[in-house]
Scaffold this motif. Structure first.
Motif, mmCIF file in Angstrom:
data_model
loop_
_atom_site.group_PDB
_atom_site.id
_atom_site.type_symbol
_atom_site.label_atom_id
_atom_site.label_comp_id
_atom_site.label_asym_id
_atom_site.label_seq_id
_atom_site.Cartn_x
_atom_site.Cartn_y
_atom_site.Cartn_z
ATOM 1 N N ASP A 156 -6.530 14.802 38.238
ATOM 2 C CA ASP A 156 -6.295 13.683 39.158
ATOM 3 C C ASP A 156 -6.573 14.050 40.607
ATOM 4 O OD1 ASP A 156 -5.289 11.422 37.390
ATOM 5 O OD2 ASP A 156 -4.039 13.111 36.740
ATOM 6 N N HIS A 202 -9.206 12.840 42.321
ATOM 7 C CA HIS A 202 -9.602 11.590 42.974
ATOM 8 C C HIS A 202 -10.492 11.794 44.194
ATOM 9 C CE1 HIS A 202 -7.353 8.619 40.548
ATOM 10 N NE2 HIS A 202 -6.690 9.703 40.223
ATOM 11 N N ASP A 222 -10.209 12.582 35.976
ATOM 12 C CA ASP A 222 -10.171 11.927 37.286
ATOM 13 C C ASP A 222 -10.506 12.903 38.411
ATOM 14 O OD1 ASP A 222 -9.654 9.503 36.152
ATOM 15 O OD2 ASP A 222 -7.645 9.245 36.991
ATOM 16 N N HIS A 269 -10.769 6.872 35.488
ATOM 17 C CA HIS A 269 -11.321 6.416 36.758
ATOM 18 C C HIS A 269 -12.812 6.658 36.865
ATOM 19 C CE1 HIS A 269 -8.296 5.062 39.738
ATOM 20 N NE2 HIS A 269 -7.501 5.441 38.767
ATOM 21 N N HIS A 298 -6.614 13.204 28.891
ATOM 22 C CA HIS A 298 -6.317 12.298 29.998
ATOM 23 C C HIS A 298 -5.822 10.975 29.440
ATOM 24 C CE1 HIS A 298 -6.964 11.012 34.234
ATOM 25 N NE2 HIS A 298 -7.042 9.823 33.669
ATOM 26 N N ASP A 347 -3.619 12.077 34.264
ATOM 27 C CA ASP A 347 -3.524 10.614 34.372
ATOM 28 C C ASP A 347 -2.217 10.211 35.044
ATOM 29 O OD1 ASP A 347 -4.402 8.075 34.391
ATOM 30 O OD2 ASP A 347 -3.988 7.614 32.301
ATOM 31 N N HIS A 404 0.315 10.769 37.621
ATOM 32 C CA HIS A 404 0.263 11.580 38.839
ATOM 33 C C HIS A 404 1.574 12.308 39.131
ATOM 34 C CE1 HIS A 404 -3.504 9.481 40.676
ATOM 35 N NE2 HIS A 404 -3.656 9.828 39.419
HETATM 36 MN MN LIG Z 1 -5.660 9.564 38.163
#
Ligand SMILES: [Mn+2]
Length: 435
Positions: free
Chosen positions: A9, A11, A50, A86, A150, A181, A183
């Motif tokens: 994650d 991002h 992600d 994502h 995930h 996934d 957070h």
């Molecule tokens: Mn995420």
């Protein structure tokens, strides 16, 4: 002893609050994880999905990711990863590009050996595909096995799929599931279907203001000579990351209190370069967010978000008047009986979270996600609204969007109907340009 960093994650490319600095922050966090990996001389970095915030990351985001992966590669630390929700595309994944450059390994059914550990991967699986999923994990000759995946899994809160089902159905016995996934970092040990660790490493930067805890990643150690129950030989420790300061100020206003009280509370904090998240509850007078934002900006804050929970408290009793156009719009939207998907579109269009220039692509992304995840229920009009059937709701929907155009000009309902075959027709770089 085998030591791996479990992160996820990340991002990359998320320009939170429309701030280029925030976009940098997400890359910085990834860079720090890699720097720790190099310093700690771990045997691998495992990424649970992600890596990118968006399916179509921009060129600078890709270059940023590459520069970090090169650091790891230079230190001979493998980067092993799965694809998250994502970033997942229907065709080739960004991860495949990195793999083709020798900078990453995409985990799957075949084990990747790291020291004494066989590492496997399961990409994010859309709801509709879960039942028919075959677990074709090949056997291994290692002391331990770990599954990287995930998704929002039970037995953790908010889970919509039980990871224990996956473990039970797998021909390989996994001693640890390294997940992404959710957070929120969290770790549990389970006995059923067998002794194993489940852990979410959490995000490396705050992707939303709900993520109050410090950010970090997991350092997972697999001891030599596994005990009778290999899970006993697995040690999962959380490591903190130094990320952008978020200052959370929760103010409960008493009768007669107002903006002065909020301003006082906010400026008591050290705000330099911080994201300031102000939450107002209780009673008291109306508070103009701009006044609070100004005070925080003067104290050096990077940005300030003010949420006044009091407006939402007794919504139903509120008399709508021209004095409060926002409330009038909210009231009207509620009456429309929109489907969850339409409400999400409305929220995206009108809420300040998404920059005007990103509204069209954000709406497209969300609708495509819903379609891909087969969430057809999301397109059904809400019960209890005034709309009598789906056709009505649709007509009302565009009317609602028109009303919203005062705030956001980029509304084109046609684009919301997602054109699945036409990814990458805008100025952003597509995967195909690279491969
Ligand atoms: Mn995420």
């Amino acid at each position: 002893m085998t030591r791996v960093i479990h992160t996820g994650d990340t991002h990359l490319g998320y320009q939170q609050y429309h701030l280029p600095q925030r976009r940098e922050d997400f890359l910085d966090a990834f860079r720090r994880v890699a720097a720790d990996a190099v310093e700690e001389e771990v045997d691998a970095v495992v990424h649970a999905g992600d890596l990118f915030h968006d399916r179509r990351p921009t060129l600078p985001d890709i270059m940023g990711a590459l520069s970090v992966l090169r650091e790891l590669d230079g230190a001979d630390i493998p980067f092993l990863a799965v694809v998250g929700n994502h970033e997942s595309k229907r065709d080739a994944q960004w991860l495949d590009l990195f793999e083709s450059l020798g900078l990453a390994t995409r985990l799957g059914d075949e084990p990747v050996t790291v020291g004494d550990v066989a590492v496997y991967g399961l990409d994010f699986v859309a709801r509709a595909e879960r039942e028919d999923l075959d677990y074709d994990f090949s056997s291994h000759g290692c002391d331990y096995a770990a599954l990287v995946s995930h998704g929002l899994f039970q037995p953790f809160e908010h889970g919509d799929w039980d990871i224990r089902e996956v473990l039970a159905g797998s021909p390989v016995r996994f001693d640890a599931a390294l997940l992404g996934d959710d957070h929120t970092p969290q770790t549990r040990r389970i006995e059923d279907p067998h002794d194993a660790w489940l852990t979410y490493c959490g995000s490396t930067e705050r992707a939303s203001a709900d993520e109050r805890e410090n950010r970090g990643y997991n350092l997972v150690v697999f001891e030599d000579d596994p005990p009778d129950s290999p899970a006993d030989g697995v040690d999962i420790r959380r490591r903190a990351l130094d990320t952008r300061d978020f200052v959370f100020v929760d103010v409960e206003l008493g009768p007669g209190e107002g903006v002065e009280r909020v301003r006082e509370r906010v400026t008591q904090e050290e705000l330099t370069d911080a994201v300031v998240v102000v939450s107002i509850a209780g009673e008291g007078e109306p508070v103009t967010p701009a006044t609070v934002e100004e005070a925080a900006a003067e104290a050096g804050a990077l940005t300030t978000r003010v949420t006044d929970h009091r407006e939402l408290a007794d919504e139903r009793d509120v008399e709508v008047s021209f004095a409060d156009p926002d409330e009038a719009v909210r009231e009207r939207v509620r009456e429309l009986g929109l489907s969850p998907a339409a409400r999400e579109v409305d929220e995206t269009v009108r809420a300040s979270k998404v920059a005007d220039s990103n509204v069209a692509s954000e709406v497209e992304r969300r609708v495509r996600e819903l379609v891909e995840d087969d969430e057809t229920g999301a397109f059904r009009p809400a019960e209890g609204g005034e709309a009598e059937d789906a056709e009505d709701a649709q007509g009302e929907n565009s009317a609602g969007s028109e009303g919203a155009e005062a705030d956001a000009e980029v509304v084109d309902p046609g684009r919301a109907e997602a054109e699945p075959g036409e990814e990458g027709t805008d100025s952003q770089v597509t995967m195909e340009d690279y491969l």
